[in-house]
Design an enzyme around this catalytic site. Structure first.
Site, mmCIF file in Angstrom:
data_model
loop_
_atom_site.group_PDB
_atom_site.id
_atom_site.type_symbol
_atom_site.label_atom_id
_atom_site.label_comp_id
_atom_site.label_asym_id
_atom_site.label_seq_id
_atom_site.Cartn_x
_atom_site.Cartn_y
_atom_site.Cartn_z
ATOM 1 N N ASN A 114 4.827 23.118 16.810
ATOM 2 C CA ASN A 114 5.606 24.359 16.820
ATOM 3 C C ASN A 114 6.604 24.343 17.970
ATOM 4 O OD1 ASN A 114 4.503 25.780 14.583
ATOM 5 N ND2 ASN A 114 2.633 26.108 15.746
ATOM 6 N N CYS A 142 2.339 22.533 8.021
ATOM 7 C CA CYS A 142 1.538 23.611 8.598
ATOM 8 C C CYS A 142 0.378 23.886 7.644
ATOM 9 C CB CYS A 142 2.406 24.856 8.784
ATOM 10 S SG CYS A 142 1.611 26.241 9.634
ATOM 11 N N HIS A 143 -0.629 24.638 8.100
ATOM 12 C CA HIS A 143 -1.779 24.938 7.247
ATOM 13 C C HIS A 143 -1.923 26.425 6.948
ATOM 14 C CE1 HIS A 143 -3.441 24.213 11.480
ATOM 15 N NE2 HIS A 143 -3.227 25.499 11.364
ATOM 16 N N TYR A 152 6.417 39.086 14.315
ATOM 17 C CA TYR A 152 7.663 38.980 13.554
ATOM 18 C C TYR A 152 8.097 40.316 12.967
ATOM 19 C CZ TYR A 152 5.513 34.372 13.572
ATOM 20 O OH TYR A 152 4.871 33.221 13.953
ATOM 21 N N HIS A 159 5.364 30.427 8.840
ATOM 22 C CA HIS A 159 4.699 31.588 9.417
ATOM 23 C C HIS A 159 5.219 32.904 8.856
ATOM 24 C CE1 HIS A 159 3.281 29.186 13.212
ATOM 25 N NE2 HIS A 159 2.659 28.827 12.088
#
Length: 488
Positions: free
Chosen positions: A149, A170-171, A258, A201
């Site tokens: 990241n 990513c997971h 976010y 994300h």
């Protein structure tokens, strides 16, 4: 098959072991070479000993090398995996600590927000060094798999400026799908089929089907609200589901960074988060978790080494994308996953240059994205706010333009909801000065930043955040693990 895989930042011990054992679950990959590289000889020595133990216990011909000479590790590598944390936990602590002085409370701070943007500034010069080495000494057509990241910024820089074949991994999508399968009562995660798309994300489950039956918004809301655990841990995500109509991949705490409506006032933060685990919204939660994990590994290393002597069980292969991508590319067994790549028309209502995360298929011809996806308007709007910040952040990191960096931070949704322009300007100066050793592109700007800080009248405060916990000692961690074992 015999080829070379280089892992940069291999001192990320637990994750490196997972990638290693996943790859060795593929029968054709027994003869591959793993070249580990890291800045820390200490960490390299520990992880090499663990991987050597795995190889020995399973009677494999696999070769493992370790070196602090990155170019040597990359020589002839067909695949390069990055899981670096530039600046380590020290710089990460500043990513959380300094913004708190200006009222910005982050749970993770590694994607956008003030912390994520500065993390990107530290990473991108290093990413470009990786790319230079890959172009010069790796195998022709080598593929760069980035796990580090801030995912979108790192991948953006590697593709646009590093000129290397790059995919970001990513997971978050897999974890979100596991939650949905559980609340819907699926007997296996394989019963759930889904299309998840957006940016890293901030990816959205825009199509859900359980055993072929489409799952609507109301059914999903009811399922989450009826769940005894997720109904408490995922309050914010459930509220977003109600308002947006789709579920987000990202954890309760990360998502709150976010969407500033949930994290701009201390009383609102405590209303929406859950303190049962760091990932649900705790102030600086991932920093605490990472610190405890590192301390635990250092102290309990003999246990990790002993565990490495167990046979590899292909049934326990994880859903991390890397091993499945390599298997598809090398054996032509098709793999469907979610990948971070340049948009180029994959998502119709996001910019072409953005790094998106969306479904794709992998075979011997490469990664092939499913194109023509249109996000719900609210999801696209949320993604756009981050994309604009990411673009400015990448360009600032490349150019060393501190004014552009300040504008990027100012446009971050959470920062803009909490701080004034004067506060943002001072905060960025303070962060650049504190992290100067990892920010070579801003070396020319540091003296002036120091001078401005010495004359600034902007007031700050020492604040731990709305929901901070102290790092636990090894004794406390042992007691907690013992209690959980007894209860379970």
């Amino acid at each position: 098959m015999s080829f070379k895989i280089a892992i940069i930042g291999a001192g990320s011990v637990g994750f490196t072991k997972k990638l290693f054992t996943d790859i060795l679950c593929v029968p054709e990959f027994r003869d591959v070479e793993f070249a580990l590289t890291d800045l820390s000889e200490h960490n390299l020595g520990m992880i090499k000993a663990i991987l050597d133990k795995v190889v020995e216990a399973n009677g494999l011909p696999t070769r493992v090398t370790a070196t602090t000479d990155r170019r040597k590790a990359l020589e002839g590598a067909r695949y390069i995996i990055s899981c670096v944390r530039v600046g380590g936990l020290g710089a990460y602590a500043d990513d959380i600590r300094i913004p708190l002085k200006y009222g910005i409370d982050q749970c993770v701070g590694d994607t956008i927000c003030a912390g994520g943007i500065l993390y990107g500034q530290r990473n991108i010069p290093v990413i470009l060094d990786f790319c230079k080495d890959i172009r010069e000494v790796a195998a022709t057509g080598a593929k760069f798999l980035n796990y580090a990241n801030p995912m979108a910024m790192n991948t953006w820089a590697a593709i646009e400026y590093g000129k290397v074949d790059t995919v970001g991994l990513c997971h978050g999508v897999q974890h979100g799908a596991e939650q949905i399968a559980e609340v819907l009562g699926a007997k296996s995660r394989h019963e759930l089929d889904y299309v998840c798309s957006g940016i890293n994300h901030q990816t959205w489950f825009i199509d859900l089907r359980l055993n072929g039956r489409r799952i609507g918004k109301d059914e999903l809301i009811a399922a989450f609200e009826a769940h005894p655990v997720y109904s408490q841990q995922e309050k914010l995500r459930i509220d977003v589901l109600k308002r947006f109509g789709v579920y987000s991949t990202e954890s309760n705490g990360h998502l709150s960074e976010y969407l500033p409506w949930y994290r701009k006032r201390p009383d609102e933060i405590t209303r929406w988060i859950d303190m049962s685990d760091w990932i649900h919204g705790e102030t600086g939660g991932y920093l605490r978790y990472s610190t405890e994990t590192r301390n635990w590994f250092e102290t309990e290393y003999p246990q990790f080494l002993e565990a490495a002597s167990k046979p590899i069980d292909p049934e326990k292969r994880s859903n991390e994308h890397a091993s499945h991508i390599l298997e598809a590319l090398e054996t032509n067994r098709v793999y469907r996953g979610h990948f971070n790549v340049r948009n180029n028309g994959v998502i119709t209502n996001l910019p072409q240059d953005a790094i998106i995360e969306s479904p794709g298929f992998v075979d011997r011809f490469g990664i092939n994205m499913a194109a023509g996806i249109t996000l719900p308007e609210a999801c696209a709007a949320t993604c756009m706010s981050s994309i604009n910040v990411q673009r400015m952040s990448v360009h600032a990191a490349i150019s060393g333009d501190i004014d552009l960096l300040k504008l990027a931070v100012l446009h971050d949704p959470l920062v803009g909801a909490v701080s004034t322009p004067e506060e943002v300007w001072q905060m960025v100066d303070e962060m650049v000065v504190a992290q100067a050793q990892w920010l070579p592109q801003y070396a020319h700007a540091v003296p002036a930043a120091k001078e401005r800080l010495s004359k600034s009248a902007v007031k700050t405060r020492e604040w731990a955040g709305a929901a901070r916990r102290n790092v636990r000692s090894i004794e406390e961690l042992r007691a907690e693990k013992a209690a959980l074992k007894q209860a379970g």
